[in-house]
Design a protein around this motif. Structure first.
Motif, PDB file in Angstrom:
ATOM      1  N   THR B  44       0.902  -0.860  -0.144  1.00  0.00           N
ATOM      2  CA  THR B  44      -0.061   0.428   0.308  1.00  0.00           C
ATOM      3  C   THR B  44       1.420   1.413   0.076  1.00  0.00           C
ATOM      4  OG1 THR B  44      -0.301  -0.394   2.453  1.00  0.00           O
ATOM      5  CG2 THR B  44      -1.736  -0.790   0.898  1.00  0.00           C
ATOM      6  N   SER B  45       1.605   1.153   0.396  1.00  0.00           N
ATOM      7  CA  SER B  45       2.790   2.355   0.525  1.00  0.00           C
ATOM      8  C   SER B  45       4.470   2.430  -0.652  1.00  0.00           C
ATOM      9  CB  SER B  45       3.258   2.728   1.441  1.00  0.00           C
ATOM     10  OG  SER B  45       4.127   2.632   2.715  1.00  0.00           O
ATOM     11  N   HIS B  46       5.177   3.215  -0.071  1.00  0.00           N
ATOM     12  CA  HIS B  46       6.123   2.596  -1.680  1.00  0.00           C
ATOM     13  C   HIS B  46       6.860   2.379  -0.395  1.00  0.00           C
ATOM     14  CE1 HIS B  46       6.984   6.084   0.915  1.00  0.00           C
ATOM     15  NE2 HIS B  46       8.307   5.732   0.442  1.00  0.00           N
ATOM     16  N   ILE B 177      -0.910 -10.273  -1.657  1.00  0.00           N
ATOM     17  CA  ILE B 177      -0.465  -9.331  -2.136  1.00  0.00           C
ATOM     18  C   ILE B 177      -1.055  -8.033  -1.708  1.00  0.00           C
ATOM     19  CG2 ILE B 177       1.032  -7.617  -3.707  1.00  0.00           C
ATOM     20  CD1 ILE B 177       2.122  -9.870  -4.790  1.00  0.00           C
ATOM     21  N   ARG B 178      -1.237  -7.038  -0.452  1.00  0.00           N
ATOM     22  CA  ARG B 178      -2.314  -5.939  -0.298  1.00  0.00           C
ATOM     23  C   ARG B 178      -2.262  -5.534  -1.495  1.00  0.00           C
ATOM     24  NH1 ARG B 178      -2.491  -3.466   4.757  1.00  0.00           N
ATOM     25  NH2 ARG B 178      -4.564  -2.217   3.566  1.00  0.00           N
ATOM     26  N   LEU B 179      -3.156  -4.910  -2.189  1.00  0.00           N
ATOM     27  CA  LEU B 179      -2.137  -3.307  -3.611  1.00  0.00           C
ATOM     28  C   LEU B 179      -3.339  -2.409  -2.938  1.00  0.00           C
ATOM     29  CD1 LEU B 179      -3.140  -5.639  -6.283  1.00  0.00           C
ATOM     30  CD2 LEU B 179      -0.698  -5.195  -5.699  1.00  0.00           C
ATOM     31  N   PRO B 180      -2.498  -1.526  -3.301  1.00  0.00           N
ATOM     32  CA  PRO B 180      -3.650   0.262  -2.732  1.00  0.00           C
ATOM     33  C   PRO B 180      -5.009   0.477  -3.237  1.00  0.00           C
ATOM     34  CG  PRO B 180      -2.033   0.460  -4.124  1.00  0.00           C
ATOM     35  CD  PRO B 180      -1.817  -0.906  -3.865  1.00  0.00           C
ATOM     36  N   GLY B 181      -5.125  -1.037  -3.602  1.00  0.00           N
ATOM     37  CA  GLY B 181      -6.586  -0.708  -4.358  1.00  0.00           C
ATOM     38  C   GLY B 181      -6.743   0.157  -5.874  1.00  0.00           C
ATOM     39  N   GLY B 182      -7.681   0.310  -6.241  1.00  0.00           N
ATOM     40  CA  GLY B 182      -7.391   1.009  -7.560  1.00  0.00           C
ATOM     41  C   GLY B 182      -6.954  -0.126  -8.483  1.00  0.00           C
ATOM     42  N   PHE B 226       5.572   8.922  -2.171  1.00  0.00           N
ATOM     43  CA  PHE B 226       6.487   8.478  -2.175  1.00  0.00           C
ATOM     44  C   PHE B 226       8.004   9.092  -1.823  1.00  0.00           C
ATOM     45  CE2 PHE B 226       7.131   4.566  -5.545  1.00  0.00           C
ATOM     46  CZ  PHE B 226       5.132   4.182  -5.206  1.00  0.00           C
ATOM     47  N   ALA B 227       7.877   9.654  -0.184  1.00  0.00           N
ATOM     48  CA  ALA B 227       8.147   9.964   0.047  1.00  0.00           C
ATOM     49  C   ALA B 227       9.680   9.649   0.337  1.00  0.00           C
ATOM     50  CB  ALA B 227       7.678  10.582   1.448  1.00  0.00           C
ATOM     51  N   GLU B 363       5.423  10.233   8.901  1.00  0.00           N
ATOM     52  CA  GLU B 363       5.250   8.953   8.903  1.00  0.00           C
ATOM     53  C   GLU B 363       5.526   8.447   6.907  1.00  0.00           C
ATOM     54  OE1 GLU B 363       0.907   9.466   9.323  1.00  0.00           O
ATOM     55  OE2 GLU B 363       0.479   9.194  11.276  1.00  0.00           O
ATOM     56  N   GLU B 364       5.826   7.231   7.352  1.00  0.00           N
ATOM     57  CA  GLU B 364       5.894   6.417   5.605  1.00  0.00           C
ATOM     58  C   GLU B 364       7.226   7.384   4.466  1.00  0.00           C
ATOM     59  OE1 GLU B 364       4.517   3.662   6.840  1.00  0.00           O
ATOM     60  OE2 GLU B 364       4.664   3.408   4.467  1.00  0.00           O
TER      61      GLU B 364
END
Lengths: 788, 617
Positions: B44-46, B177-182, B226-227, B363-364
C-alpha cells in the motif's frame, strides 16, 4: 566641559557637582533608552512577519555577506560573479560599496569567534536596527555640539523613531542606507566637533568616518559637497578661523586619499565633478588663510598695497585655471557628472535620457503627503528650529541650517533622499522643542519661585534668583521632558542674547526687574504651551509607531491580507524561488525583468540575465525587447542568451499591483531605447497601456502578455484581471515555444521553460527545397534579434 | 502493458541458477522442513513490508540451532530491516525476538544472500517452531512508465517469487499481496491465482523442493506519497536548563514516476485529485507529547503552511512544503521543536542517560541517509551509546553559545531508515550540574570586568608624565577656568545688587520712602565693598597665570566697566535720592538723570556682553 563649569557658577560647588554627576548618569541612561527605542521600534517586521531579508537590494547585500563570511575578505575583493548578467558577469568586489557587507561580516565574525552561533542571515537582519541606535547616538552628539545636551537628547529621541529613517532600516532591510545614515551623521558630528575644538585628533577621526561613509553609500558625495559649502559660507560671513582650516583641510587630503582606496570610487575621487567643490574650496581656504597670515604680518597700509598686487596677479592665474577646468569638464558629454548626480541637479534629466533611473519608483519626486508621512510634525517644527539656530548663529548652528536647506532640496528631487532630510529635520526639531520646553519650564519655574518667595521675602529678589536656580531640579522633575534637567544651565546663553536684543529695542530701564529672566510667560500660558507640545509629541510618537508597525514593516516578499476569515499569507515569491532552486539544474539561466534578479540569485541560486544593479543598459534592453516581442522572436533572443527558464510576476489573479504588466511600459521604453524596432506607440491605445479588448495586436501578441495570461481565462471563465479591473483582450491562446513548468499557488509567479529546438531534419529538407525563401526569413529574424 | 525488461532478466537469471543451487546445497540442510509458509506482502505504501509466517520442523537426527532465510541479491540489497520472532511448540505462546545475522554458507550460489536466525534454544528432533519474519524492502516498487504527465496516475511494478524461496523444502505455502486499491494493470498468472478486492493471492502450493523460485510481477496503480528523504540530519541538543532541542533538516524528493511536460497550476487547482493525483502536498510528523516551540522553515525563511494538533499522547504536525511534490521534484526544509528534559533524560547513580527515538517522526518516509547528532552539554564525560541496530558512529565537537571546550557530539549514521527503525536508543554520559553555571558566571564576570575597567578609567589619571608641558598647561587651564567661574559669579552678584538699587529707586518713586532707599544704598555699598575684597585675590592669581593672557584683557576690561557702571549708578542713585529730598518734581528728576540713565543702560549692556563672552571662553 562647558556644562559643569557654568553650573558650578549657578549653584554652589558641592551641590552643583552632585547634580552634574546625576545629570550625567541620567543622560547616559536616557541615551541607552533611546538606543533601545531605536532598536525595538524596528522589530515590528520580525514580530509581525519573520526574521527575513526584505525586498530586492538587501538580498544582494545578503548574498555578498554570505560570500564574504564563507570565503574571506581577499576572495571578496576578487569576486567575479558569473551567476548574474549572463554572459557578461559582474566584478562584485570592484563595483559594490563594501561598507555594509564588511560591517555585517565583521559583526558576524566577532560573534562567531565568541562562539555565539548566529547565522549570517540573523546578523544581516539586525544590522539596520543596531545602526539606527548608533545613528541616534550620533545625532545626540551632533546636536549637542550645536545646541547642548538637552537639544541633543531631544533630537536623538526624535531620530530614533522618525518614519523616514524607519522605512529604510527596519529589521531585515539590509541596505546601504542602514549604516550610511549613521556614518553621515557621525561624519557631520566629527566635522562640527573639529570646528568647535580645532583638534587635529577629531579631524583625523573625521577623515576616517568619511572613509567609512564612502565605503557605505554613494551618498557620500553629499558630505563632500555640503562641508565645502559650509566652509565657503563661514569664509564669506567672516567666520574664518584656524579651527575651520583644521576642520576642512585634513578632511580633503586624507578623505580623498582614503576614498580613492575604495575600489568602486577609485580615481573618481579626484576626477569627477562631484568632488570638484571640495578642491575648489580647499584652494580658496588656503588663499584666505594666506591672506589672514599676511594681514597679521604687515601693517594695514602695506597690506593694502600687497592686496592689490596679489589680487591682480591671483585673478589672472585663477581665470587661467578655471578656463582650463571648464574646458576639461565641458569636453565630457555629461559634464563630468554621473547620471544619478545630474538627475539631482536637473530633476528632468533622468526622464529625458536615462529611463532606467526614472523607472525606479524611489527616484521619483515625492508628493506632499509623503512629507507628512515621513517626517510628520517635524515639518512644522523645522522653522522654529531654524530660528533658534540663528539665536545666536554659531559655526555649528549655521551648519545645521545649511544641511537642512540642501537636504530639503534633494528630498524634493527624489523620494529616496527624504532619508537625508530626516536627520536634519530631527536635529532642528529637537532644537526647537528643547528651546520651547526650556523657555516654558523656566517661566513656570520663575513664577513658582516668585510665589514661594513672596511670603518669606526675607532675602530679597537677588537671592530669589539663586534659590530659583537651586529649586530647578525639583521643578523640572515635574516636567515630562526628562532632558530638561541637564540642559537648564547651558540654555541660558541664547535667552540672554534674546533679552539683550529686546533691551536694545526698548531700552526702558523700568522693566529691569522682570528682564532679569526674560521671556517669563504667564504661568497659565506656559503650562498650556507645555501641554500642547506634549500633545504634539504624542501625535508624533503615535504616528511613528503606526508607520513602523503598519506601513514599513512588510518584507515585500511575503504579502498578507486580512479578510473576514482571518489572515491570508501570499508567499508566492519564495515558493517560486524554492522551486527553481530545487528542481532546476544548477547552471540553468533564468530570465526575468531586472527587479527580480537579485532575489533569484540569492534565493534560487540560479544565473540571471539582468539584475537590480542596472549597469548595462543594453542588456536590460535586450530582455525588455524579448518581453515585448512576439513569442518566436523572444524565443530566439532568449535562446541566444542560453536562457532555460523565463520568470514573470503576475498579479491579475489576486490583485497584486506591482506586477510585470504594470512594469511593462518600462520594458518597452527601455527596449525601444536601444532597439528601435520596438516602438512604444505600437503598444499604446489612446496613450494608454491596455491589455483589454481594445489593446493593440502587438500588445496582445507580445511574450509578456502571453506568459502572464496563459490559461488565465480558465480560472473564472472570463479572464477578469483584478489589478487592471477589466477582462483581458485575448483569452484563448496556446504557447508554441514555451511551456509552463511552474505557477505558484496564487499565480503571482509563473515560470516557463523554453521548449527545445525542433528537430532540424525537416527544416533542412525545406531549406533544400526552397533555399531562397528560408534565408530571407532568417535575415528578417536577424534584424529583430540583436544577439544573432 | 508488458512488465519492464530488467525484472524479467533478473528472474530469468535466477531461474537458471536455482536448479544448480538446489542440487548442491540441499543435502546439507535437509534436516529442516518448512511445513507451512504464509507470506503476506503489503504494497500500500512505497515501503514494502513482507510478513512471512513459517512453521519449521526438524526432521533430522540432530538438534538445529539456526534457521536460514534466503533472499535473492536483488532483493537483499533493498532490504532495510529484518526481524524474526520465534515461538516453539504447537500453541502460539509469547514469541521471542531472534538475533539475525548475515551468513555465507558454503556451496550456495552467490546470487543469494542468506540470513540466519539463531534460536534461543536448539530445535530438537521432531519439534516444530513458529517463526514470523518481518522483512521491509525499500526501492522495490519500480515506477513504470518512468515518466508520467501531471494528469496520469502512477503505475508501479513489483516483482517477487510466487514460491517461497527457501533452502528447505516447503510443504504447503500461500502468498498474498495487498494492493493499495485502484487499477491493476497486469499480474503474472499461475494456476491458482486470484485477484479479489485489491488482494492478489497465489497458492496454496504444495511440496516444493528447496530453492523453488517462480517469478511473478504485478503492475498496479499506487498514488501514495513516495516520500524519499535523500538525507536527514537530526540534531538532538541537550540543555540541562530543562530542554531537549531537536532540529531536523530534510532533503525530500518524490521518488515515484517523474513528471513529464508541463505543470499546470490551473489543472492542479481545479481538480487536484485528478490532475495531480500522483503528487503529494503534505507530510505528517508525529512528535512526542509536550513538544513546544515548533518551527518549520527552510533556508529562505519561514514556511507558513503547516498545522499543529496536540493532545496528551502526541503532537501531530502537518507540514506542507512550499510547492506540491510531483515525481522527481525535491525540496528541503527544517523542522525544530523543544521537548521537556525530564521526559527524555534520566539520572541514575550519577550517570545520565538520554532515551529517545532514533528515526524521524515523519510518517511513511524513507530516509536514504540518516545522521543523528546528539549534542551533549559542555563538560560531559564517559559517553556511551547503545543503539538497537548497527550504525556508523563517531564523535565530534561543536562550539555553541559561549563554549570554551566545546560540546561533545555523538554522531550516528545509518542508511535506508524506515519507520521500523523508530526505536529508542540510549546515550549514557556523566555530567556535573556545577558546569551549568559556567556560562552565566562567565557573563557576570565579563560584565563586572567591563564596569570595573570603566570605573578605573574614570578614576585614574591616565596622563603619562606629570611634568610634560601639555599636562601642566591643562592643569593650569583648569585653574584658570575655576577662577574665571568664581569671578563671573561675583560679577553676577554685583549685577544683582545693581538691580536691587534700581528696585529701591523704583520703590522710592512709588512710595516716597527715602529712608528705606537710603538703607538699601548702605547695604549695597557694604556688599560692593565685600565683593571687591573677594575679587582682589582672584584677579591677582588670574594675572599671575600664564594661560590667561587672553582672558586677562577681557577681565580687566570687565572690571573697569563694572566700576564705571557702579559709579554711575551710585551717582544716579544719589541724584535721585537727593532730588527727592529736595522735593523736586518728578519731571525734573527725570530730566536730570536722563543722560545718566542712558549711560547706565549702555554700560550695563557692555558688562553683560563681556560677561557672556568670558563665560563662553
Amino acid at each position: 566641559m562647558a556644562e559643569p563649569g557654568s553650573s558650578t557658577a549657578a549653584a554652589g560647588d558641592g551641590g552643583g557637582r552632585l547634580r552634574n554627576a546625576f545629570g550625567g548618569v541620567l543622560c547616559a541612561f536616557t541615551l541607552l533608552l533611546i538606543g533601545v527605542l531605536a532598536f525595538s521600534i524596528r522589530l515590528f517586521s520580525v514580530i509581525k512577519y519573520e526574521s527575513v531579508i526584505h525586498e530586492f537590494d538587501p538580498y544582494f547585500n545578503f548574498r555578498v555577506t554570505q560570500f564574504l563570511s564563507k570565503n574571506g575578505i581577499y576572495e571578496f575583493w576578487n569576486w567575479f560573479d558569473d551567476r548574474t548578467w549572463y554572459p557578461l558577469g559582474r566584478v562584485i568586489g570592484g563595483t559594490v560599496y563594501p561598507g555594509l557587507t564588511l560591517t555585517a561580516g565583521t559583526l558576524w565574525w566577532l560573534l562567531n569567534s565568541l562562539n555565539i552561533p548566529l547565522s549570517v542571515e540573523t546578523v544581516c537582519v539586525f544590522t539596520a536596527p543596531i545602526f539606527s541606535a548608533n545613528a541616534s547616538w550620533a545625532t545626540y552628539l551632533l546636536t549637542k555640539e550645536a545646541k547642548g545636551t538637552g537639544a541633543g537628547l531631544m533630537a536623538a529621541t526624535i531620530l530614533a523613531m522618525v518614519p523616514s529613517y524607519i522605512s529604510r532600516s527596519v529589521a531585515g532591510s539590509y541596505d546601504n542606507e542602514a549604516v550610511a545614515i549613521f556614518a553621515l551623521i557621525f561624519t557631520f558630528y566629527l566635522y562640527v566637533k573639529t570646528l568647535n575644538t580645532g583638534s587635529l585628533f577629531y579631524a583625523t577621526l573625521n577623515a576616517l568616518s568619511y572613509f567609512y561613509m564612502v565605503c557605505s553609500w554613494g551618498g557620500y558625495t553629499f558630505i563632500i559637497n555640503l562641508i565645502p559649502m559650509h566652509v565657503l559660507l563661514c569664509i564669506v560671513t567672516g567666520r574664518y578661523s584656524s579651527r575651520l582650516y583644521i576642520a576642512f583641510a585634513p578632511l580633503v587630503i586624507l578623505g580623498t586619499l582614503l576614498a580613492a582606496l575604495v575600489p568602486v570610487v577609485g580615481f573618481n575621487a579626484v576626477m569627477t565633478s562631484e568632488h570638484f567643490a571640495s578642491f575648489l574650496v580647499f584652494i580658496i581656504l588656503h588663499v584666505v588663510a594666506l591672506v589672514y597670515y599676511i594681514k597679521g604680518l604687515l601693517t594695514p597700509r602695506l597690506f593694502k598695497v600687497a592686496m592689490t598686487l596679489v589680487i591682480s596677479v591671483g585673478l589672472a592665474v585663477c581665470f587661467a585655471v578655471v578656463a582650463i577646468l571648464i574646458a576639461l569638464v565641458a569636453s565630457s558629454p555629461t559634464k563630468g557628472w554621473s547620471g544619478r548626480s545630474l538627475s539631482l541637479l536637473d530633476p528632468t534629466y533622468a526622464s529625458k535620457y536615462i529611463p532606467i533611473i526614472a523607472s525606479v519608483s524611489e527616484h521619483q519626486p515625492p508628493t506632499w503627503p509623503s512629507y507628512f508621512m515621513d517626517i510628520n510634525v517635524l515639518a512644522f517644527l523645522i522653522p522654529a528650529g531654524i530660528i533658534s539656530c540663528f539665536l545666536p548663529l554659531s559655526d555649528a548652528s549655521s551648519f545645521m541650517v545649511l544641511y537642512l536647506v540642501t537636504a530639503a532640496y534633494f528630498s524634493g528631487v527624489m523620494v529616496r533622499l527624504m532619508l537625508v532630510l530626516a536627520p536634519a529635520a530631527c536635529i532642528l526639531s529637537g532644537i526647537a522643542l528643547s528651546e520651547a520646553f526650556n523657555v516654558l519650564t523656566r517661566s513656570i519655574k520663575c513664577q513658582l519661585a516668585k510665589l514661594f518667595d513672596d511670603s518669606p521675602a526675607a532675602s530679597g529678589d537677588s537671592s530669589a534668583e539663586s534659590s530659583s536656580a537651586s529649586t530647578a531640579s525639583t521643578n523640572s522633575a515635574k516636567n515630562e521632558n526628562r532632558s530638561e534637567k541637564t540642559k537648564t544651565i547651558p540654555k541660558e546663553k541664547p535667552s540672554k542674547n534674546r533679552k539683550k536684543e529686546r533691551e536694545v529695542a526698548e531700552s526702558v530701564p523700568v522693566k529691569h526687574k522682570k528682564e532679569k529672566k526674560l521671556l517669563v510667560l504667564p504661568m497659565e500660558a506656559s503650562a498650556m504651551g507645555i501641554l500642547l507640545l506634549i500633545v504634539l509629541g504624542g501625535f508624533y510618537v503615535v504616528h511613528c509607531v503606526w508607520a513602523a508597525a503598519e506601513a514599513y514593516s512588510a518584507p515585500s516578499i511575503v504579502l498578507t491580507s486580512r479578510s473576514h476569515d482571518g489572515l491570508h499569507v501570499f508567499d508566492d515569491f519564495r515558493e517560486a524561488y524554492a522551486w527553481l532552486s530545487h528542481n532546476t539544474d544548477v547552471d540553468d539561466k533564468v530570465a526575468s525583468w531586472w527587479d527580480y534578479g537579485y532575489q533569484t540569485t540569492a534565493m534560487a541560486n540560479r544565473t540571471v540575465i539582468v539584475d537590480n544593479n542596472t549597469w548595462n543598459n543594453t542588456h536590460i534592453a535586450t530582455v525588455g525587447t524579448a518581453m515585448s516581442s512576439p513569442e518566436k522572436v523572444a524565443w530566439e533572443i532568449f535562446n541566444s542568451l542560453d536562457v532555460k527558464y523565463v520568470l514573470v510576476v503576475f498579479g491579475g489573479l489576486v490583485g497584486y499591483p506591482s506586477d510585470d504588466i504594470n512594469k511593462f511600459l518600462w520594458m518597452v521604453r527601455i527596449g525601444g531605447g536601444v532597439f528601435p524596432h520596438i516602438k512604444e506607440p505600437d503598444y499604446l491605445r489612446d496613450g494608454n497601456y491596455r491589455v483589454d479588448a481594445q489593446a493593440t495586436p502587438t500588445m496582445l501578441n507580445c511574450l509578456m502578455y502571453k506568459l502572464c495570461y496563459y490559461r488565465f481565462v480558465e480560472t473564472d471563465g472570463k479572464g477578469f484581471d483584478r489589478v487592471r479591473g477589466y477582462e483581458i483582450g485575448k483569452k484563448h491562446f496556446k504557447l508554441t515555444h514555451f511551456e509552463e513548468v511552474f505557477t505558484t499557488h496564487h499565480w503571482m509567479v509563473r515560470i516557463y521553460k523554453l521548449k527545445p529546438q525542433k528537430n532540424r531534419v525537416r527544416g533542412k529538407l525545406k531549406k533544400l527545397k526552397s533555399g531562397s525563401k528560408t534565408s530571407s526569413t532568417i535575415a528578417a529574424g536577424r534584424n529583430k534579434n540583436p544577439w544573432q | 502493458m508488458a512488465p519492464p525488461p530488467p525484472p524479467l532478466l533478473v528472474a530469468a537469471l535466477l531461474l537458471f541458477l536455482v536448479p544448480f543451487a538446489s542440487a548442491s546445497a540441499s543435502a546439507e540442510r535437509a534436516d529442516l522442513v518448512v511445513t507451512r509458509a504464509d507470506r503476506r506482502v503489503d504494497l500500500t505504501s512505497h515501503i514494502v513490508r513482507v510478513l512471512t509466517s513459517l512453521k519449521v520442523e526438524n526432521i533430522g537426527p540432530e538438534a538445529v540451532s539456526q534457521v536460514l532465510l534466503a533472499f535473492p541479491n536483488a532483493q537483499a540489497k533493498n532490504l532495510a530491516a529484518i526481524r524474526a520472532f520465534g515461538t516453539e511448540g504447537k500453541v502460539k505462546g509469547p514469541s521471542t525476538v531472534l538475533p539475525i545475522e548475515v551468513v555465507q554458507p558454503s556451496g550456495v550460489p552467490p546470487e543469494l544472500t542468506f540470513f540466519s536466525a539463531s534460536l534461543s534454544k536448539a530445535l530438537e528432533k521432531g519439534k516444530t517452531l513458529h517463526l514470523d519474519v518481518l522483512t521491509v524492502f525499500t526501492h522495490s516498487l519500480q515506477p513504470f512508465p518512468e515518466e508520467i504527465t501531471q494528469a496520469e496516475s502512477q503505475l508501479v511494478v513489483y516483482q517477487d517469487s510466487a514460491h517461497y524461496l527457501s533452502p528447505y523444502p516447503v510443504k504447503v505455502q500461500t502468498f498474498s499481496i495487498r494492493l493499495p486499491g485502484g487499477r491493476v494493470e497486469s499480474y503474472t498468472k499461475y494456476p491458482n491465482t486470484k485477484l479479489a478486492d485489491s488482494e492478489l493471492k497465489y497458492g496454496p502450493f504444495e511440496d516444493l523442493p528447496p530453492f523453488s523460485y517462480s517469478p511473478m510481477v504485478v503492475h498496479f496503480e499506487n498514488n501514495n506519497p513516495f516520500a524519499v528523504a535523500k538525507e536527514v540530519i537530526r540534531e538532538i541538543e541537550i540543555s540541562h536548563w530543562g530542554n531537549v532541542q531537536i532540529t531536523e533538516h530534510y532533503n525530500i524528493a518524490h521518488g515515484g514516476a517523474k513528471l513529464k511536460g508541463e505543470f499546470s497550476r490551473i489543472d492542479y487547482q481545479s481538480r487536484p485529485y485528478i490532475r495531480g493525483v500522483s503528487s503529494f502536498r503534505h507530510l505528517i510528523a508525529r512528535l512526542p507529547p509536550r513538544a513546544h516551540s515548533i518551527y518549520y522553515r527552510d533556508e529562505i525563511g519561514n514556511i507558513s503552511t503547516s498545522h499543529l494538533w496536540s493532545d496528551s499522547k502526541k503532537t501531530q504536525l502537518e507540514v506542507e512544503p512550499r510547492f506540491p511534490l510531483f515525481g522527481g521534484w525535491q525540496t528541503t526544509f527544517t523542522i525544530g521543536y523543544g521537548l521537556p528534559l525530564q521526559d527524555f533524560v534520566f539520572n541514575s547513580d550519577g550517570k545520565r542517560s538520554l532515551n529517545i527515538t532514533f528515526g524521524s517522526p515523519m510518517e511513511e518516509i524513507l530516509i536514504e541517509k540518516l545522521i543523528v547528532k546528539v549534542v551533549l552539554p559542555e563538560g560531559s564525560m564517559d559517553i556511551d551509546v547503545s543503539v538497537p541496530f548497527p550504525t556508523k558512529q563517531w564523535q565530534e565537537v561543536k562550539y555553541s553559545h559561549l563554549d570554551i571546550a566545546g560540546r561533545p557530539v555523538v554522531v550516528l549514521e545509518k542508511p535506508d531508515v524506515i519507520p521500523e527503525h523508530n526505536l529508542y536508543f540510549q546515550v549514557y554520559y556523566r555530567f556535573n550540574n556545577i558546569s551549568l553555571l559556567r556560562e552565566p558566571m562567565m557573563l557576570i564576570i565579563g560584565f563586572f570586568l567591563i564596569f570595573m575597567a570603566c570605573i578605573v578609567y574614570m578614576r585614574t589619571d591616565m596622563s603619562i608624565s606629570k611634568n610634560s608641558p601639555s599636562y601642566l598647561a591643562k592643569v593650569q587651564w583648569d585653574e584658570v577656568q575655576s577662577i574665571i567661574q568664581k569671578i563671573l559669579a561675583i560679577f553676577e552678584q554685583c549685577l544683582a545688587v545693581h538691580d536691587k538699587l534700581e528696585a529701591s529707586l523704583h520703590d522710592l518713586s512709588r512710595s516716597g520712602d527715602v529712608q528705606s532707599c537710603k538703607a538699601t544704598r548702605k547695604a549695597a555699598d557694604a556688599q560692593f565693598k565685600e565683593l571687591a575684597k573677594e575679587l582682589k585675590p582672584l584677579l591677582t592669581s588670574l594675572q599671575s597665570s600664564h594661560q590667561s593672557y587672553q582672558i586677562w584683557l577681557k577681565v580687566e576690561n570687565l572690571v573697569a566697566k563694572e566700576r564705571e557702571l557702579q559709579e554711575k549708578l551710585m551717582a544716579r542713585h544719589s541724584t535721585v535720592v537727593d532730588s527727592f529730598e529736595k522735593k523736586l518734581r518728578g519731571q525734573d528728576v527725570e530730566n536730570r538723570i536722563a543722560t545718566q540713565q542712558q549711560k547706565v543702560a549702555a554700560l550695563r549692556q557692555e558688562v553683560e556682553s563681556l560677561l557672556e563672552y568670558i563665560s563662553e571662553m
